[in-house]
Each structure stands twice: as C-alpha cells, then as structure tokens.
Design an enzyme around this catalytic site. Sequence first.
Site, PDB file in Angstrom:
ATOM      1  N   GLU A 125       2.852   1.422  -6.594  1.00  0.00           N
ATOM      2  CA  GLU A 125       4.449   1.194  -6.973  1.00  0.00           C
ATOM      3  C   GLU A 125       4.864   2.009  -8.021  1.00  0.00           C
ATOM      4  OE1 GLU A 125       3.837  -2.850  -6.707  1.00  0.00           O
ATOM      5  OE2 GLU A 125       3.900  -2.883  -4.533  1.00  0.00           O
ATOM      6  N   ASN A 179      -3.530  -9.011  -7.809  1.00  0.00           N
ATOM      7  CA  ASN A 179      -2.401  -8.235  -8.663  1.00  0.00           C
ATOM      8  C   ASN A 179      -1.071  -9.073  -8.514  1.00  0.00           C
ATOM      9  OD1 ASN A 179      -0.441  -6.514  -9.726  1.00  0.00           O
ATOM     10  ND2 ASN A 179      -0.652  -4.940  -7.923  1.00  0.00           N
ATOM     11  N   GLY A 208       1.996  -4.803   0.740  1.00  0.00           N
ATOM     12  CA  GLY A 208       3.371  -5.501   0.981  1.00  0.00           C
ATOM     13  C   GLY A 208       3.888  -5.608   2.396  1.00  0.00           C
ATOM     14  N   GLU A 232      -5.726   2.017  -1.305  1.00  0.00           N
ATOM     15  CA  GLU A 232      -4.623   1.545  -1.163  1.00  0.00           C
ATOM     16  C   GLU A 232      -3.536   2.196  -0.093  1.00  0.00           C
ATOM     17  OE1 GLU A 232      -3.817  -2.381  -3.656  1.00  0.00           O
ATOM     18  OE2 GLU A 232      -2.907  -0.800  -4.366  1.00  0.00           O
ATOM     19  N   LYS A 278       1.642  -8.893  -9.586  1.00  0.00           N
ATOM     20  CA  LYS A 278       2.844  -8.026  -9.643  1.00  0.00           C
ATOM     21  C   LYS A 278       4.051  -8.682 -10.786  1.00  0.00           C
ATOM     22  CE  LYS A 278       2.034  -5.951  -5.146  1.00  0.00           C
ATOM     23  NZ  LYS A 278       2.482  -5.220  -4.322  1.00  0.00           N
ATOM     24  N   SER A 300      -2.248  -5.555   2.105  1.00  0.00           N
ATOM     25  CA  SER A 300      -1.976  -6.776   3.124  1.00  0.00           C
ATOM     26  C   SER A 300      -3.498  -7.340   3.517  1.00  0.00           C
ATOM     27  CB  SER A 300      -1.281  -6.177   4.413  1.00  0.00           C
ATOM     28  OG  SER A 300       0.164  -5.885   4.090  1.00  0.00           O
ATOM     29  N   HIS A 319      -1.080   2.460  -9.662  1.00  0.00           N
ATOM     30  CA  HIS A 319      -0.706   1.865  -8.615  1.00  0.00           C
ATOM     31  C   HIS A 319       0.491   2.606  -7.661  1.00  0.00           C
ATOM     32  CE1 HIS A 319       0.943  -1.344  -5.970  1.00  0.00           C
ATOM     33  NE2 HIS A 319       0.013  -2.054  -6.283  1.00  0.00           N
TER      34      HIS A 319
HETATM   35  C1  PEP Z   1      -1.313  -4.324  -4.175  1.00  0.00           C
HETATM   36  O1  PEP Z   1      -0.447  -4.993  -4.749  1.00  0.00           O
HETATM   37  O2  PEP Z   1      -1.715  -3.702  -4.688  1.00  0.00           O
HETATM   38  C2  PEP Z   1      -1.345  -4.933  -2.927  1.00  0.00           C
HETATM   39  C3  PEP Z   1      -2.515  -4.425  -2.105  1.00  0.00           C
HETATM   40  O3  PEP Z   1      -0.412  -5.687  -2.309  1.00  0.00           O
HETATM   41  P1  PEP Z   1      -0.487  -6.353  -0.743  1.00  0.00           P
HETATM   42  O4  PEP Z   1      -1.738  -7.122  -0.762  1.00  0.00           O
HETATM   43  O5  PEP Z   1       0.550  -7.639  -0.869  1.00  0.00           O
HETATM   44  O6  PEP Z   1      -0.165  -5.370   0.370  1.00  0.00           O
END
Ligand code: PEP
Length: 254
Positions: free
Chosen positions: A98, A10, A174, A168, A12, A213, A96
Amino acid sequence: MTRRKLVLGNWKMNGLRADASAWASAASSLAGECSACEVGILPAFVHLDTALAAASGTRLMVGAQDLASWTNGAYTGEVSAEMLGDIGATHVLVGHSERRHLLGESDEVVATKFERALAAGLTPVLCLGETLDEREAGQTDAVVLRQLDAVALRCGAAGLARAVLAYEPVWAIGTGRTASPEQAQAVHARVRGALGNLDAMLPGLVRILYGGSVKAANAAELFAQADIDGGLIGGAALVPSEFAAICRAANQEG
Ligand code: PEP
C-alpha cells in the site's frame, strides 16, 4: 534449522482507542497460549502506546506499520525509527504494497527505511510482492527478487539476517483472493534460494511470512508449506476469533 512460526497482525488505519485496547488484550492472551510460535501486532502510530500497555509483561510483540526514511529533524508528520524503538516497538513494516503503490515508495526509499530500522535496533519486516499485471506477464520472480536485491545491495547479508521477509502478492491483499499454497510456496522457495546465494547461513535463519487474504479457513494449509514461516495478516487481524484461529494454526506447525 527450524524457524519458529511468526504471525503478525497489521491493523492498518483501523480502530479507535477502545478497539486497539480490546484487540491488543485479546492478542496478548493469544500470544501466551501459542507458546510454540510468536505473535505480534502492528497498530497505527497513535495506538502504539495502548497496544504496548496491553502487551506489557506478555509474549506479544508490538511493531509499527511504517517509519521515516530520515533520522530526525524538520520532516513534519514523520516518525523516526529511534522514536519507535524508544517507546518499545520491536518490529516495523517496510515496503508494504500500500505504501509502494498508493504512496509511490521506491525500492530505494524502502532500502533506506530498512537501513534506518536496523540502525535503531528494530526488526524490519520487508514486504515483497508483484501486481496482477506483473504476475500475468510472468514477471513475479523478477519483481520480487528486484525488491529484495535493492535491500541486499544496501544492507548486505548481515542486514537481512536481522530481518523478517513477507511475500505479499498485491492482487491478494484485501481482495479475498489468496495465492494457493503451491503458488505461495513456489515464490517463497525462490526467495529462500536468493537468500542462499547471498549467504549460506540466511535460508535457515530468515523467516518468510505469507500475506494476502489469510483467514482461519486457509491458514493451516499455507503454514504447512516448507518455506512459509507464518503470516502477515490484514483484515482477519481485526476479528479476534479469526486472528486466534490463524495463530493457533501457526502454533500447531510450531
Ligand atoms: C496486509 O495488510 O498486509 C494484508 C495481507 O492484508 P489482508 O490480509 O487483508 O489481505
């Protein structure tokens, strides 16, 4: 039944056209090399064409990060499921964290988007996850299962059979803070159990990715868990060497 591992990057809201082209080319080669698993990338809307051109004729899958909850019409700035399918996207993220937390998308809006993705022949990648406060209050299972139920109620087991799920934890996205393999596995097993309650066929069929992460250093351990079928990768997907190592770890697990 074996569920082939899947790794989705992803991107972003990152990168300009030259970056998208370079990242997508690197991911295309990687998808060819990792023949025991599947690899996909999720660029911003404006980079979809660039990514699709680089992926053309390769095993790399290209999807979007969001879609409109309406089919078409006077919704300035929105992009429909049909438009995404028309240009060749095959997957789309739905819910997601976010979008749920920064943009206020409710479970109902997420369910509508999921429904629109299915109707356009796209594979929805439904994200589920609890905040740190919810985890500390012992509400992880309740939150994740509520998010899943909202979609199950709307689209049923038949809809979920055509989807990918991604657990997630919001506190791990992040932040550099990853759920331990045991913490992630416990939630994945719970979600798989809930799928089984909906339809006995679903647990063997539906892939549940872990996101939060994931990096080269922890991918193998996470992917070795019985109910973790791959990863949804954010930050590390922007570093070709890291993304390659994560995909190779998934490929080892098959
Ligand atoms: C994500 O954007 O879905 C995500 C898991 O980001 P990160 O790997 O940076 O934590």
